[in-house]
Enzyme design. Structure first.
Site, PDB file in Angstrom:
ATOM      1  N   ASP A  45      15.794 -33.990 -18.760  1.00  0.00           N
ATOM      2  CA  ASP A  45      16.020 -32.987 -18.653  1.00  0.00           C
ATOM      3  C   ASP A  45      16.467 -32.802 -16.866  1.00  0.00           C
ATOM      4  OD1 ASP A  45      13.785 -33.649 -17.312  1.00  0.00           O
ATOM      5  OD2 ASP A  45      12.452 -32.425 -17.004  1.00  0.00           O
ATOM      6  N   SER A  46      16.333 -33.881 -16.596  1.00  0.00           N
ATOM      7  CA  SER A  46      18.010 -33.526 -15.196  1.00  0.00           C
ATOM      8  C   SER A  46      19.003 -33.108 -15.051  1.00  0.00           C
ATOM      9  CB  SER A  46      17.773 -35.669 -14.731  1.00  0.00           C
ATOM     10  OG  SER A  46      18.137 -36.216 -15.927  1.00  0.00           O
ATOM     11  N   ASP A  84      13.701 -36.299 -23.509  1.00  0.00           N
ATOM     12  CA  ASP A  84      12.980 -35.775 -22.745  1.00  0.00           C
ATOM     13  C   ASP A  84      12.668 -33.847 -23.495  1.00  0.00           C
ATOM     14  OD1 ASP A  84      12.489 -36.975 -20.767  1.00  0.00           O
ATOM     15  OD2 ASP A  84      13.704 -36.065 -19.345  1.00  0.00           O
ATOM     16  N   LYS A 112      10.526 -38.377 -24.454  1.00  0.00           N
ATOM     17  CA  LYS A 112       9.823 -38.749 -23.426  1.00  0.00           C
ATOM     18  C   LYS A 112       9.274 -37.684 -22.637  1.00  0.00           C
ATOM     19  CE  LYS A 112      12.171 -39.224 -19.197  1.00  0.00           C
ATOM     20  NZ  LYS A 112      11.273 -38.574 -18.492  1.00  0.00           N
ATOM     21  N   GLU A 114       6.438 -36.353 -19.309  1.00  0.00           N
ATOM     22  CA  GLU A 114       5.777 -36.744 -18.435  1.00  0.00           C
ATOM     23  C   GLU A 114       4.210 -36.451 -18.111  1.00  0.00           C
ATOM     24  OE1 GLU A 114       7.620 -34.183 -15.470  1.00  0.00           O
ATOM     25  OE2 GLU A 114       9.686 -35.046 -15.945  1.00  0.00           O
ATOM     26  N   GLU A 181       8.845 -43.436 -11.574  1.00  0.00           N
ATOM     27  CA  GLU A 181       9.660 -43.328 -10.942  1.00  0.00           C
ATOM     28  C   GLU A 181       9.301 -43.115  -9.259  1.00  0.00           C
ATOM     29  OE1 GLU A 181      11.769 -39.584 -12.123  1.00  0.00           O
ATOM     30  OE2 GLU A 181      12.216 -39.452 -10.259  1.00  0.00           O
TER      31      GLU A 181
HETATM   32  O1  KIV Z   1      15.325 -36.464 -16.826  1.00  0.00           O
HETATM   33  C1  KIV Z   1      16.149 -37.901 -16.219  1.00  0.00           C
HETATM   34  O2  KIV Z   1      17.048 -38.190 -16.140  1.00  0.00           O
HETATM   35  C2  KIV Z   1      14.781 -38.350 -16.101  1.00  0.00           C
HETATM   36  C3  KIV Z   1      15.480 -40.147 -15.201  1.00  0.00           C
HETATM   37  C4  KIV Z   1      15.095 -40.247 -13.855  1.00  0.00           C
HETATM   38  C5  KIV Z   1      14.127 -40.904 -15.462  1.00  0.00           C
HETATM   39  O3  KIV Z   1      13.323 -38.273 -16.238  1.00  0.00           O
END
Ligand code: KIV
Length: 263
Positions: A45-46, A84, A112, A114, A181
Protein backbone atom coordinates in the site's frame (compact mmCIF):
# COMPACT_ATOMS: atom_id res chain seq x y z
CA UNK A 1 13.82 -21.03 -12.09
CA UNK A 2 11.16 -22.80 -10.02
CA UNK A 3 8.14 -21.03 -8.52
CA UNK A 4 8.58 -19.68 -5.03
CA UNK A 5 6.15 -20.52 -2.25
CA UNK A 6 6.22 -20.30 1.53
CA UNK A 7 7.84 -23.73 1.77
CA UNK A 8 10.74 -22.50 -0.42
CA UNK A 9 11.26 -19.54 1.92
CA UNK A 10 11.07 -21.78 4.98
CA UNK A 11 13.74 -24.01 3.45
CA UNK A 12 15.94 -20.98 2.73
CA UNK A 13 15.59 -19.91 6.36
CA UNK A 14 16.65 -23.36 7.53
CA UNK A 15 19.67 -23.27 5.18
CA UNK A 16 20.65 -19.75 6.24
CA UNK A 17 20.10 -18.47 2.67
CA UNK A 18 18.80 -14.90 2.42
CA UNK A 19 15.82 -14.09 0.16
CA UNK A 20 14.75 -10.87 -1.54
CA UNK A 21 11.46 -8.99 -1.64
CA UNK A 22 10.60 -5.90 -3.70
CA UNK A 23 7.42 -3.94 -4.05
CA UNK A 24 5.83 -3.81 -7.49
CA UNK A 25 2.61 -2.22 -8.67
CA UNK A 26 2.54 -2.88 -12.44
CA UNK A 27 3.30 -5.55 -15.01
CA UNK A 28 6.41 -3.98 -16.60
CA UNK A 29 8.42 -3.86 -13.37
CA UNK A 30 7.02 -7.24 -12.34
CA UNK A 31 8.59 -8.87 -15.44
CA UNK A 32 11.96 -7.25 -14.66
CA UNK A 33 11.78 -8.25 -11.00
CA UNK A 34 11.01 -11.86 -11.95
CA UNK A 35 13.93 -11.95 -14.40
CA UNK A 36 16.32 -10.58 -11.77
CA UNK A 37 15.75 -13.58 -9.46
CA UNK A 38 13.80 -11.83 -6.68
CA UNK A 39 11.81 -14.36 -4.63
CA UNK A 40 8.84 -12.32 -3.38
CA UNK A 41 6.82 -9.39 -4.75
CA UNK A 42 4.82 -7.24 -2.38
CA UNK A 43 2.04 -5.15 -3.89
CA UNK A 44 2.42 -2.70 -1.05
CA UNK A 45 0.00 0.00 0.00
CA UNK A 46 3.14 2.17 -0.28
CA UNK A 47 1.61 2.77 -3.72
CA UNK A 48 -0.42 5.48 -1.99
CA UNK A 49 2.80 7.43 -1.56
CA UNK A 50 4.95 6.40 -4.54
CA UNK A 51 2.22 6.21 -7.24
CA UNK A 52 -0.59 8.38 -5.93
CA UNK A 53 1.40 11.17 -4.24
CA UNK A 54 -0.26 10.96 -0.82
CA UNK A 55 1.78 11.62 2.31
CA UNK A 56 0.68 8.34 3.92
CA UNK A 57 -0.86 4.97 3.03
CA UNK A 58 -4.13 5.85 4.79
CA UNK A 59 -6.10 6.96 1.65
CA UNK A 60 -5.46 3.70 -0.28
CA UNK A 61 -8.60 1.63 -0.93
CA UNK A 62 -9.20 -2.10 -1.32
CA UNK A 63 -10.38 -1.59 -4.91
CA UNK A 64 -7.10 0.16 -5.76
CA UNK A 65 -5.08 -2.63 -4.17
CA UNK A 66 -7.04 -5.29 -6.08
CA UNK A 67 -6.42 -3.42 -9.36
CA UNK A 68 -2.64 -3.30 -8.78
CA UNK A 69 -2.55 -6.95 -7.65
CA UNK A 70 -4.22 -7.83 -10.98
CA UNK A 71 -1.64 -5.80 -12.94
CA UNK A 72 1.23 -7.52 -11.14
CA UNK A 73 -0.27 -11.03 -11.27
CA UNK A 74 -0.59 -10.87 -15.08
CA UNK A 75 3.19 -10.58 -15.48
CA UNK A 76 4.28 -12.64 -12.51
CA UNK A 77 5.79 -15.98 -13.44
CA UNK A 78 7.79 -17.07 -10.42
CA UNK A 79 7.57 -14.85 -7.35
CA UNK A 80 5.41 -15.39 -4.29
CA UNK A 81 2.91 -12.52 -4.60
CA UNK A 82 1.79 -10.78 -1.41
CA UNK A 83 -1.04 -8.24 -1.47
CA UNK A 84 -1.29 -5.58 1.24
CA UNK A 85 -4.63 -5.18 2.99
CA UNK A 86 -5.11 -1.39 3.10
CA UNK A 87 -6.19 0.87 5.96
CA UNK A 88 -9.51 -0.15 7.59
CA UNK A 89 -10.04 -3.12 5.29
CA UNK A 90 -9.38 -5.51 8.21
CA UNK A 91 -11.04 -3.91 11.23
CA UNK A 92 -13.00 -7.10 12.09
CA UNK A 93 -12.34 -10.77 11.24
CA UNK A 94 -15.41 -10.90 8.96
CA UNK A 95 -14.42 -7.74 7.09
CA UNK A 96 -10.87 -9.08 6.72
CA UNK A 97 -12.18 -12.32 5.28
CA UNK A 98 -14.03 -10.40 2.53
CA UNK A 99 -11.09 -8.07 1.85
CA UNK A 100 -8.53 -10.87 1.76
CA UNK A 101 -10.76 -12.89 -0.58
CA UNK A 102 -10.84 -9.92 -2.99
CA UNK A 103 -7.02 -9.73 -3.09
CA UNK A 104 -6.62 -13.52 -3.45
CA UNK A 105 -9.12 -13.55 -6.32
CA UNK A 106 -7.20 -10.68 -7.93
CA UNK A 107 -4.12 -12.95 -7.99
CA UNK A 108 -2.34 -12.63 -4.63
CA UNK A 109 -0.89 -15.78 -3.03
CA UNK A 110 -0.88 -14.26 0.48
CA UNK A 111 -2.13 -11.13 2.24
CA UNK A 112 -0.25 -8.83 4.60
CA UNK A 113 -1.74 -6.92 7.52
CA UNK A 114 -0.22 -4.57 10.09
CA UNK A 115 -0.52 -5.13 13.82
CA UNK A 116 -0.02 -7.42 16.79
CA UNK A 117 -2.12 -9.38 19.27
CA UNK A 118 -5.47 -7.82 18.31
CA UNK A 119 -5.18 -9.62 14.94
CA UNK A 120 -4.92 -13.16 16.31
CA UNK A 121 -8.59 -14.21 15.76
CA UNK A 122 -8.41 -12.71 12.26
CA UNK A 123 -5.23 -14.61 11.38
CA UNK A 124 -6.74 -17.86 12.68
CA UNK A 125 -9.88 -17.31 10.60
CA UNK A 126 -7.94 -16.59 7.39
CA UNK A 127 -5.41 -19.39 7.68
CA UNK A 128 -8.00 -22.00 8.70
CA UNK A 129 -9.88 -21.15 5.50
CA UNK A 130 -6.85 -21.24 3.21
CA UNK A 131 -5.68 -17.63 3.03
CA UNK A 132 -1.97 -17.37 3.93
CA UNK A 133 -0.98 -14.40 6.09
CA UNK A 134 2.11 -12.23 6.43
CA UNK A 135 2.28 -10.07 9.57
CA UNK A 136 3.87 -6.61 9.82
CA UNK A 137 5.34 -5.32 13.11
CA UNK A 138 7.51 -2.44 14.30
CA UNK A 139 6.80 0.71 12.32
CA UNK A 140 3.32 0.08 10.93
CA UNK A 141 2.71 2.95 8.48
CA UNK A 142 -1.09 2.72 8.56
CA UNK A 143 -0.85 3.77 12.24
CA UNK A 144 1.29 6.84 11.50
CA UNK A 145 -1.32 9.11 13.08
CA UNK A 146 -1.09 7.15 16.33
CA UNK A 147 2.69 6.74 16.23
CA UNK A 148 3.20 10.46 15.60
CA UNK A 149 5.43 10.01 12.56
CA UNK A 150 7.63 7.46 10.79
CA UNK A 151 9.87 6.63 13.76
CA UNK A 152 12.01 3.65 14.73
CA UNK A 153 10.08 1.32 17.05
CA UNK A 154 11.28 -1.13 19.72
CA UNK A 155 14.02 1.01 21.22
CA UNK A 156 12.81 0.61 24.83
CA UNK A 157 12.83 -2.71 26.64
CA UNK A 158 9.04 -2.70 26.95
CA UNK A 159 8.52 -1.97 23.24
CA UNK A 160 11.08 -4.63 22.26
CA UNK A 161 9.30 -7.22 24.43
CA UNK A 162 5.96 -6.27 22.89
CA UNK A 163 7.29 -6.75 19.34
CA UNK A 164 8.86 -10.09 20.26
CA UNK A 165 5.68 -11.32 22.00
CA UNK A 166 3.53 -10.15 19.07
CA UNK A 167 5.78 -11.95 16.57
CA UNK A 168 5.53 -15.22 18.51
CA UNK A 169 1.76 -14.86 18.83
CA UNK A 170 1.29 -14.13 15.10
CA UNK A 171 3.28 -17.24 14.21
CA UNK A 172 1.31 -19.36 16.68
CA UNK A 173 -1.96 -18.07 15.20
CA UNK A 174 -0.86 -19.23 11.74
CA UNK A 175 1.03 -16.34 10.09
CA UNK A 176 3.69 -17.79 7.78
CA UNK A 177 5.86 -14.68 7.26
CA UNK A 178 6.40 -11.48 9.20
CA UNK A 179 7.80 -8.08 8.17
CA UNK A 180 9.80 -6.04 10.70
CA UNK A 181 9.96 -2.38 9.72
CA UNK A 182 12.38 0.08 11.35
CA UNK A 183 13.36 -1.76 14.51
CA UNK A 184 16.84 -2.10 16.03
CA UNK A 185 19.02 -4.62 14.17
CA UNK A 186 19.84 -6.57 17.35
CA UNK A 187 16.15 -7.01 18.15
CA UNK A 188 15.36 -8.23 14.61
CA UNK A 189 18.32 -10.62 14.79
CA UNK A 190 17.21 -12.14 18.11
CA UNK A 191 13.56 -12.56 17.09
CA UNK A 192 14.53 -13.98 13.68
CA UNK A 193 16.69 -16.61 15.39
CA UNK A 194 13.86 -17.58 17.74
CA UNK A 195 10.87 -17.42 15.39
CA UNK A 196 9.95 -20.59 13.44
CA UNK A 197 8.69 -18.59 10.42
CA UNK A 198 10.81 -16.53 7.96
CA UNK A 199 11.22 -12.83 8.80
CA UNK A 200 11.54 -9.97 6.31
CA UNK A 201 13.30 -6.76 7.31
CA UNK A 202 13.19 -3.16 6.12
CA UNK A 203 15.35 -0.92 8.28
CA UNK A 204 15.84 -3.93 10.58
CA UNK A 205 19.47 -4.88 9.96
CA UNK A 206 21.12 -7.68 8.04
CA UNK A 207 20.03 -10.64 10.16
CA UNK A 208 16.40 -11.07 9.12
CA UNK A 209 15.79 -14.00 6.76
CA UNK A 210 14.72 -11.76 3.86
CA UNK A 211 15.06 -8.09 2.92
CA UNK A 212 12.37 -5.89 1.39
CA UNK A 213 12.70 -2.46 -0.23
CA UNK A 214 10.21 -0.18 -1.89
CA UNK A 215 11.03 -0.31 -5.62
CA UNK A 216 10.97 3.47 -6.11
CA UNK A 217 13.37 3.96 -3.18
CA UNK A 218 15.92 1.43 -4.42
CA UNK A 219 15.82 2.92 -7.93
CA UNK A 220 16.62 6.32 -6.41
CA UNK A 221 13.49 7.97 -7.82
CA UNK A 222 13.10 10.35 -4.87
CA UNK A 223 15.50 13.15 -3.90
CA UNK A 224 15.90 11.98 -0.30
CA UNK A 225 15.88 8.16 0.07
CA UNK A 226 15.18 6.76 3.55
CA UNK A 227 18.26 5.82 5.62
CA UNK A 228 17.46 2.11 5.32
CA UNK A 229 17.41 2.09 1.50
CA UNK A 230 20.13 2.36 -1.12
CA UNK A 231 20.03 3.82 -4.64
CA UNK A 232 20.95 0.78 -6.75
CA UNK A 233 20.59 2.65 -10.05
CA UNK A 234 23.24 5.25 -9.18
CA UNK A 235 26.46 4.27 -10.93
CA UNK A 236 24.93 1.05 -12.30
CA UNK A 237 25.82 0.50 -15.96
CA UNK A 238 23.18 -2.21 -16.44
CA UNK A 239 20.14 0.06 -16.06
CA UNK A 240 17.09 -1.05 -14.07
CA UNK A 241 17.78 -4.73 -14.69
CA UNK A 242 21.35 -4.33 -13.41
CA UNK A 243 20.14 -2.45 -10.33
CA UNK A 244 17.67 -5.22 -9.47
CA UNK A 245 20.33 -7.92 -9.94
CA UNK A 246 22.80 -6.02 -7.75
CA UNK A 247 20.18 -5.79 -4.99
CA UNK A 248 19.64 -9.56 -5.17
CA UNK A 249 23.38 -10.26 -5.07
CA UNK A 250 24.04 -7.88 -2.17
CA UNK A 251 21.26 -9.37 -0.05
CA UNK A 252 22.42 -12.93 -0.74
CA UNK A 253 26.01 -11.93 0.13
CA UNK A 254 24.83 -10.12 3.28
CA UNK A 255 26.43 -6.95 1.90
CA UNK A 256 23.08 -5.15 2.18
CA UNK A 257 21.91 -3.72 4.49
CA UNK A 258 25.09 -2.37 6.05
CA UNK A 259 25.32 -0.72 9.48
CA UNK A 260 24.69 2.65 7.79
CA UNK A 261 21.22 1.39 6.69
CA UNK A 262 20.35 0.00 10.13
CA UNK A 263 19.29 1.27 13.56
O1 KIV B 1 3.58 -1.06 1.61
C1 KIV B 1 4.75 -1.44 1.57
O2 KIV B 1 5.48 -1.22 0.60
C2 KIV B 1 5.27 -2.15 2.74
C3 KIV B 1 6.74 -2.33 2.83
C4 KIV B 1 7.39 -1.08 3.27
C5 KIV B 1 7.11 -3.47 3.71
O3 KIV B 1 4.53 -2.52 3.58
Amino acid sequence: MSKINVASLQKMKQNGEKFTVLTSYDSTFTSLINAAGVEVILVGDSLGMVLQGHDSTVPVTLEQMAYHVQCVARANSRCLLIGDLPFMSYATPEQTFQSATALMQAGAHMVKLEGGAWLLPTIRLLTERGIPVCGHLGLTPQSVNILGGYKVQGRTEAQAKQIRDDAMALAEAGAQLVVFECIPAALARDISAELPIPTIGIGAGVDTDGQVLVLHDMLGLFPKPPKFSRDYLAGCTGGVRGALETFVKEVKDKAFPGPEHSF
